[in-house]
Design a protein around this motif. Structure first.
Motif, PDB file in Angstrom:
ATOM      1  N   LYS A 172      44.632  33.819  46.995  1.00  9.88           N
ATOM      2  CA  LYS A 172      43.604  33.323  46.099  1.00  9.88           C
ATOM      3  C   LYS A 172      44.182  32.458  44.970  1.00  9.88           C
ATOM      4  N   PHE A 173      45.318  32.872  44.381  1.00 14.03           N
ATOM      5  CA  PHE A 173      45.893  32.156  43.238  1.00 14.03           C
ATOM      6  C   PHE A 173      47.137  31.402  43.691  1.00 14.03           C
ATOM      7  N   ASN A 174      47.142  30.095  43.441  1.00 10.44           N
ATOM      8  CA  ASN A 174      48.195  29.225  43.934  1.00 10.44           C
ATOM      9  C   ASN A 174      48.589  28.231  42.848  1.00 10.44           C
ATOM     10  N   THR A 175      49.557  27.417  43.188  1.00 14.59           N
ATOM     11  CA  THR A 175      49.978  26.329  42.307  1.00 14.59           C
ATOM     12  C   THR A 175      49.551  25.017  42.942  1.00 14.59           C
ATOM     13  N   GLU A 176      49.270  24.030  42.090  1.00 16.49           N
ATOM     14  CA  GLU A 176      48.833  22.742  42.624  1.00 16.49           C
ATOM     15  C   GLU A 176      49.804  22.249  43.698  1.00 16.49           C
ATOM     16  N   CYS A 177      49.244  21.635  44.706  1.00 18.46           N
ATOM     17  CA  CYS A 177      49.981  21.052  45.832  1.00 18.46           C
ATOM     18  C   CYS A 177      50.579  22.078  46.779  1.00 18.46           C
ATOM     19  N   ASP A 178      50.237  23.358  46.598  1.00 15.57           N
ATOM     20  CA  ASP A 178      50.753  24.383  47.514  1.00 15.57           C
ATOM     21  C   ASP A 178      50.124  24.228  48.904  1.00 15.57           C
ATOM     22  N   GLU A 179      50.885  24.627  49.906  1.00 18.70           N
ATOM     23  CA  GLU A 179      50.327  24.758  51.247  1.00 18.70           C
ATOM     24  C   GLU A 179      49.690  26.141  51.352  1.00 18.70           C
ATOM     25  N   VAL A 180      48.468  26.184  51.784  1.00 21.74           N
ATOM     26  CA  VAL A 180      47.708  27.431  51.817  1.00 21.74           C
ATOM     27  C   VAL A 180      47.233  27.674  53.247  1.00 21.74           C
ATOM     28  N   LYS A 181      47.313  28.937  53.635  1.00 21.09           N
ATOM     29  CA  LYS A 181      46.812  29.329  54.945  1.00 21.09           C
ATOM     30  C   LYS A 181      45.600  30.242  54.763  1.00 21.09           C
ATOM     31  N   VAL A 182      44.566  29.967  55.560  1.00 26.05           N
ATOM     32  CA  VAL A 182      43.351  30.780  55.548  1.00 26.05           C
ATOM     33  C   VAL A 182      43.112  31.268  56.973  1.00 26.05           C
ATOM     34  N   CYS A 183      42.902  32.576  57.131  1.00 24.49           N
ATOM     35  CA  CYS A 183      42.614  33.152  58.446  1.00 24.49           C
ATOM     36  C   CYS A 183      41.224  33.784  58.428  1.00 24.49           C
ATOM     37  N   ILE A 184      40.465  33.501  59.462  1.00 26.14           N
ATOM     38  CA  ILE A 184      39.101  34.032  59.568  1.00 26.14           C
ATOM     39  C   ILE A 184      39.051  34.971  60.761  1.00 26.14           C
ATOM     40  N   ALA A 185      38.631  36.205  60.515  1.00 30.23           N
ATOM     41  CA  ALA A 185      38.479  37.198  61.584  1.00 30.23           C
ATOM     42  C   ALA A 185      36.990  37.399  61.826  1.00 30.23           C
ATOM     43  N   ALA A 186      36.577  37.293  63.072  1.00 32.70           N
ATOM     44  CA  ALA A 186      35.153  37.415  63.403  1.00 32.70           C
ATOM     45  C   ALA A 186      34.986  37.973  64.806  1.00 32.70           C
ATOM     46  N   TYR A 187      33.809  38.468  65.096  1.00 29.90           N
ATOM     47  CA  TYR A 187      33.466  38.910  66.444  1.00 29.90           C
ATOM     48  C   TYR A 187      32.009  38.556  66.714  1.00 29.90           C
ATOM     49  N   ASP A 188      31.653  38.562  67.973  1.00 33.38           N
ATOM     50  CA  ASP A 188      30.266  38.328  68.371  1.00 33.38           C
ATOM     51  C   ASP A 188      29.718  39.597  68.999  1.00 33.38           C
ATOM     52  N   PRO A 189      28.573  40.102  68.537  1.00 34.79           N
ATOM     53  CA  PRO A 189      28.021  41.341  69.092  1.00 34.79           C
ATOM     54  C   PRO A 189      27.759  41.279  70.593  1.00 34.79           C
ATOM     55  N   ASP A 190      27.536  40.066  71.113  1.00 33.86           N
ATOM     56  CA  ASP A 190      27.254  39.910  72.535  1.00 33.86           C
ATOM     57  C   ASP A 190      28.489  39.521  73.338  1.00 33.86           C
ATOM     58  N   GLY A 191      29.617  39.384  72.658  1.00 38.43           N
ATOM     59  CA  GLY A 191      30.845  39.011  73.350  1.00 38.43           C
ATOM     60  C   GLY A 191      30.932  37.534  73.697  1.00 38.43           C
ATOM     61  N   ASP A 192      30.128  36.679  73.044  1.00 34.21           N
ATOM     62  CA  ASP A 192      30.188  35.245  73.313  1.00 34.21           C
ATOM     63  C   ASP A 192      31.471  34.641  72.747  1.00 34.21           C
ATOM     64  N   PRO A 193      31.942  33.539  73.349  1.00 31.75           N
ATOM     65  CA  PRO A 193      33.091  32.833  72.765  1.00 31.75           C
ATOM     66  C   PRO A 193      32.712  32.253  71.406  1.00 31.75           C
ATOM     67  N   LEU A 194      33.699  32.053  70.546  1.00 34.10           N
ATOM     68  CA  LEU A 194      33.441  31.651  69.168  1.00 34.10           C
ATOM     69  C   LEU A 194      34.098  30.317  68.834  1.00 34.10           C
ATOM     70  N   LYS A 195      33.502  29.633  67.881  1.00 35.48           N
ATOM     71  CA  LYS A 195      34.076  28.414  67.319  1.00 35.48           C
ATOM     72  C   LYS A 195      34.170  28.592  65.814  1.00 35.48           C
ATOM     73  N   PHE A 196      35.354  28.264  65.244  1.00 37.05           N
ATOM     74  CA  PHE A 196      35.607  28.459  63.816  1.00 37.05           C
ATOM     75  C   PHE A 196      35.661  27.106  63.108  1.00 37.05           C
ATOM     76  N   LYS A 197      35.210  27.121  61.866  1.00 32.36           N
ATOM     77  CA  LYS A 197      35.236  25.903  61.054  1.00 32.36           C
ATOM     78  C   LYS A 197      35.546  26.264  59.613  1.00 32.36           C
ATOM     79  N   LEU A 198      36.403  25.477  58.966  1.00 32.88           N
ATOM     80  CA  LEU A 198      36.728  25.671  57.545  1.00 32.88           C
ATOM     81  C   LEU A 198      36.563  24.324  56.857  1.00 32.88           C
TER      82      LEU A 198
END
Length: 319
Positions: A181-207
């Motif tokens: 959450k807290f970084n310094t200007e120009c830092d490289e940041v990684k964001v990971c999204i964990a999700a599931y589908d109740p019906d087991g459908d394939p997923l597409k992620f967007k940030l």
């Protein structure tokens, strides 16, 4: 009273022709050159199911083409019953009933062409039932020649079937979003999204960045390394999500990580979105705009040491 050689006879029913057929079922007989003393012809009309036919036009000509009769008759109030022995199996079966019109005519002995034209309620030729005719019908002295003309109507469009399957589709669920959450200007940041589908459908992620200074590099997908978000789980923030796998107990899910480089110091807001997909031909596409899960979250960048980062001018952009 002086009678001509061709005596008066009756023309009724007995020979058959299907609609559109011009097959001569009677050999040529003597043509009639005399006048007709009375008119009428007994013809029946057959059609199955609903049609636009309300009347039938009867036409008779001599075999030399001289017009003898043209008369319109309404369909009878009754139907021609199939149990009449004369018509049994030729062509009507015992249980069938057919609408018809009938006309009887007294004609001179000779050779005639006979024809019927089904008419609609406006007196115009039917659009669904064809004309029927028979050529070279012989009329003999002292006898009644029976003719049955059958007009074939177009079949009504056949019934089809529809098999409707009602399927419930549930939108995806974001289990968590992991980032520093807290970084310094120009830092490289990684964001990971964990999700599931109740019906087991394939997923597409967007940030996507929704507000804040301009990024030095936009979010790009990277592989999720061995089940670890970035090697420093203690320093990662987790926002929102269902950590228990949802109410239906479906714990099968996916994790997608993104890497980006922040710009100058400031407050950033990002939006993580997850869509479930369906097959359309050989390609996967989102179920629809409403079938998604999304979550907004902040990332902060403080000032760094002098010279550590040189962001481009025009730093603030608000998408």
């Amino acid at each position: 009273m002086h009678m001509k050689r061709h005596s008066m006879v009756w023309l009724a029913a007995g020979l058959f022709a299907m609609s559109g057929c011009g097959v001569d079922l009677v050999e040529d007989g003597p043509s009639d050159s005399g006048e007709v003393s009375s008119t009428g012809i007994a013809l029946s009309f057959d059609y199955q199911g609903n049609s636009d036919v309300k009347k039938i036009k009867f036409l008779i000509k001599t075999c030399h083409g001289y017009p003898v009769l043209e008369e319109v008759r309404s369909l009878e109030d009754m139907q021609l019953p199939g149990m009449i022995p004369e018509f049994m199996d030729s062509p009507l079966d015992g249980d069938s009933h057919h609408s018809f019109a009938d006309m009887f005519s007294v004609l001179r002995e000779g050779c005639y062409h006979v024809k019927i034209v089904p008419l609609n309620k406006y007196g115009r030729p039917s659009r669904v039932c064809d004309e029927a005719y028979m050529n070279h019908v012989k009329v003999f002295a002292g006898q009644t020649t029976e003719v049955m003309l059958i007009s074939q109507c177009e079949p009504k469009k056949e019934n089809g079937a529809i098999d409707v399957i009602g399927v419930l589709n549930h939108p995806p669920v974001i289990r968590g979003v992991y980032f520093k959450k807290f970084n310094t200007e120009c830092d490289e940041v990684k964001v990971c999204i964990a999700a599931y589908d109740p019906d087991g459908d394939p997923l597409k992620f967007k940030l996507e960045k929704k507000s804040g200074p301009k990024l030095l590099s936009e979010p790009r997908k990277i592989d999720y390394p061995n089940g670890d978000t970035n090697g420093e789980p203690d320093s990662m923030e987790s926002y929102g999500g269902d950590h228990n796998g949802g109410d239906n107990g479906n714990n099968v899910g996916e994790v997608q990580c993104f890497k980006m480089r922040l710009g100058e110091a400031g407050d950033y807001e990002f939006k993580a979105s997850v869509y479930d997909l369906l097959w359309e031909g050989d390609h996967l596409k989102p179920f629809g705009y409403d079938s998604k899960a999304s979550l907004r979250f902040p990332i902060y960048a403080g000032e760094g040491e002098d010279g550590c980062c040189k962001p481009k001018k025009g730093s603030h952009d608000d998408d």
